[in-house]
Design a protein around this motif. Sequence first.
Motif, mmCIF file in Angstrom:
data_model
loop_
_atom_site.group_PDB
_atom_site.id
_atom_site.type_symbol
_atom_site.label_atom_id
_atom_site.label_comp_id
_atom_site.label_asym_id
_atom_site.label_seq_id
_atom_site.Cartn_x
_atom_site.Cartn_y
_atom_site.Cartn_z
ATOM 1 N N ALA A 38 -68.237 -142.669 71.851
ATOM 2 C CA ALA A 38 -69.275 -143.053 70.897
ATOM 3 C C ALA A 38 -70.642 -142.466 71.245
ATOM 4 C CB ALA A 38 -69.374 -144.576 70.821
ATOM 5 N N VAL A 39 -70.788 -141.890 72.437
ATOM 6 C CA VAL A 39 -72.029 -141.202 72.785
ATOM 7 C C VAL A 39 -72.079 -139.915 71.949
ATOM 8 C CG1 VAL A 39 -73.380 -140.147 74.634
ATOM 9 C CG2 VAL A 39 -71.953 -142.152 75.112
ATOM 10 N N PRO A 40 -73.148 -139.664 71.198
ATOM 11 C CA PRO A 40 -73.116 -138.574 70.201
ATOM 12 C C PRO A 40 -73.295 -137.178 70.778
ATOM 13 C CG PRO A 40 -75.257 -139.630 70.162
ATOM 14 C CD PRO A 40 -74.410 -140.444 71.119
ATOM 15 N N VAL A 41 -72.511 -136.848 71.787
ATOM 16 C CA VAL A 41 -72.638 -135.533 72.414
ATOM 17 C C VAL A 41 -72.250 -134.432 71.430
ATOM 18 C CG1 VAL A 41 -72.002 -134.112 74.390
ATOM 19 C CG2 VAL A 41 -72.065 -136.593 74.626
ATOM 20 N N ARG A 42 -71.136 -134.604 70.749
ATOM 21 C CA ARG A 42 -70.670 -133.592 69.805
ATOM 22 C C ARG A 42 -71.679 -133.407 68.673
ATOM 23 N NH1 ARG A 42 -67.902 -129.178 69.731
ATOM 24 N NH2 ARG A 42 -66.131 -130.139 70.833
ATOM 25 N N GLU A 43 -72.206 -134.498 68.136
ATOM 26 C CA GLU A 43 -73.155 -134.401 67.032
ATOM 27 C C GLU A 43 -74.415 -133.657 67.451
ATOM 28 O OE1 GLU A 43 -71.488 -137.028 68.013
ATOM 29 O OE2 GLU A 43 -71.050 -138.427 66.381
ATOM 30 N N ALA A 93 -75.550 -129.857 66.184
ATOM 31 C CA ALA A 93 -76.847 -129.705 65.532
ATOM 32 C C ALA A 93 -77.691 -128.620 66.189
ATOM 33 C CB ALA A 93 -77.605 -131.031 65.559
ATOM 34 N N GLY A 94 -77.253 -128.130 67.342
ATOM 35 C CA GLY A 94 -77.981 -127.072 68.028
ATOM 36 C C GLY A 94 -78.908 -127.547 69.115
ATOM 37 N N ALA A 95 -78.841 -128.839 69.465
ATOM 38 C CA ALA A 95 -79.706 -129.361 70.520
ATOM 39 C C ALA A 95 -79.250 -128.865 71.881
ATOM 40 C CB ALA A 95 -79.709 -130.889 70.495
ATOM 41 N N GLU A 109 -63.177 -136.887 75.644
ATOM 42 C CA GLU A 109 -63.558 -137.768 74.540
ATOM 43 C C GLU A 109 -64.086 -137.027 73.316
ATOM 44 O OE1 GLU A 109 -62.996 -140.955 74.546
ATOM 45 O OE2 GLU A 109 -62.307 -141.070 76.628
ATOM 46 N N HIS A 110 -64.607 -135.824 73.513
ATOM 47 C CA HIS A 110 -65.201 -135.093 72.402
ATOM 48 C C HIS A 110 -64.534 -133.752 72.145
ATOM 49 C CE1 HIS A 110 -68.555 -137.944 71.976
ATOM 50 N NE2 HIS A 110 -68.549 -138.006 73.296
ATOM 51 N N GLY A 111 -63.474 -133.443 72.893
ATOM 52 C CA GLY A 111 -62.718 -132.231 72.646
ATOM 53 C C GLY A 111 -63.455 -130.943 72.966
ATOM 54 N N PHE A 112 -64.387 -130.989 73.905
ATOM 55 C CA PHE A 112 -65.107 -129.775 74.261
ATOM 56 C C PHE A 112 -64.150 -128.792 74.936
ATOM 57 C CE2 PHE A 112 -68.816 -131.862 73.004
ATOM 58 C CZ PHE A 112 -69.926 -131.036 73.135
ATOM 59 N N SER A 113 -64.155 -127.572 74.450
ATOM 60 C CA SER A 113 -63.354 -126.513 75.062
ATOM 61 C C SER A 113 -64.029 -126.036 76.343
ATOM 62 C CB SER A 113 -63.221 -125.337 74.093
ATOM 63 O OG SER A 113 -64.498 -124.718 73.899
#
Length: 360
Positions: free
Chosen positions: A284-289, A293-295, A321-325
């Motif tokens: 739920a931590v908005p890392v992917r979002e 967004a380019g942050a 948790e966020h599927g980062f490659s």
Amino acid sequence: MEAPLAHVRPGGAAPAAPARPPGVPRDVSTLPKAHLHLHFTGSMRHSTLVEMAAGHGVQLPEALVEEWPPKLRATDERGWFRFQRLYDIARSVLRTPDDLRRLVRETAEDEAAEGSGWLEIQVDPSGYAARFGGLSPTVELVLDAVDAAAAATGVGIGVVIAANRTRHPLDARTLARLALQYRDRGVVGFGLSNDERRGRAYDFEGAFRIAKRGGLLSTPHGGELLGPGSVRECLETLDADRIGHGVRAVEDPALLRRIVERGVTLEVCPASNVGLGVAPSAGAVPVRELYEAGARIALGADDPLLFGSRLARQYDLVRAEHGFSDAELAELARQSIAGSAAPDGVRARLLSGVDAWLAA
């Protein structure tokens, strides 16, 4: 901005990454990275806390012994008070200069094991000054310890002097001037920490103006316990180069676009966000979002002593948790390096290591 001098052990080219069997995920602890969000006492090993407490006759609560890591929730005043009380108890075991030197040395050793080639450790000298002879002697002791730890481990280390939101803004001005006195000794930034609900960033504008004019990075906390308004104050009033946490910016698209446009780095700490109840889970931590967004994002461990995990675990969490490659994890590492005060030579060495890690 020209990076301030900091404690760096000269290094050559990044070591070659070990061969990786097909299908086996790359080990994030071997990914070169910078660690930009780590608090001084909170960096202590749990085993060291228990040993020092026994040696100095400090009685630790069960939350720091048998029930460690403690169950925390700081989204209400009572929960934050408990979190702060545990932190203060942990700080109380640092009784001698050797205790402090040990903490810094072990922290640097742990950073090296986590793949961190550059560390910026945050300290409020006010919390230690009474025991170590005042503000200036405390800062000098910390910097001497940092110098020795960097030389022993090869991890470059900068120091961020942090003001406390719960203290008077004039105290923050004193700390900003103090930080500037040690810019050539390894102080690289000026921060603002503690409970956002008890001190607006606006009140500390004078201190941050002093620090920024003197060439220090502005690295206040914001957008953890409070929403986008707290982030906006850090961005606009304190002219932040980085924002500690900052995850609540995702709630205001216009604010997030402004952060992206200005190239401000968000020091996102997934495990601590969950530990303090800011997010119900790491997913739920908005890392992917924020990333999409380019942050710019620099993952951080915040206070491993209280949250039970260090830097590499944060990379594991965003992978799981966020599927980062692996390519995206490498980009996060690059962003952490770009957002740091590391000297150019250290940056180049770490970035070369990131490329080697990804090519393995």
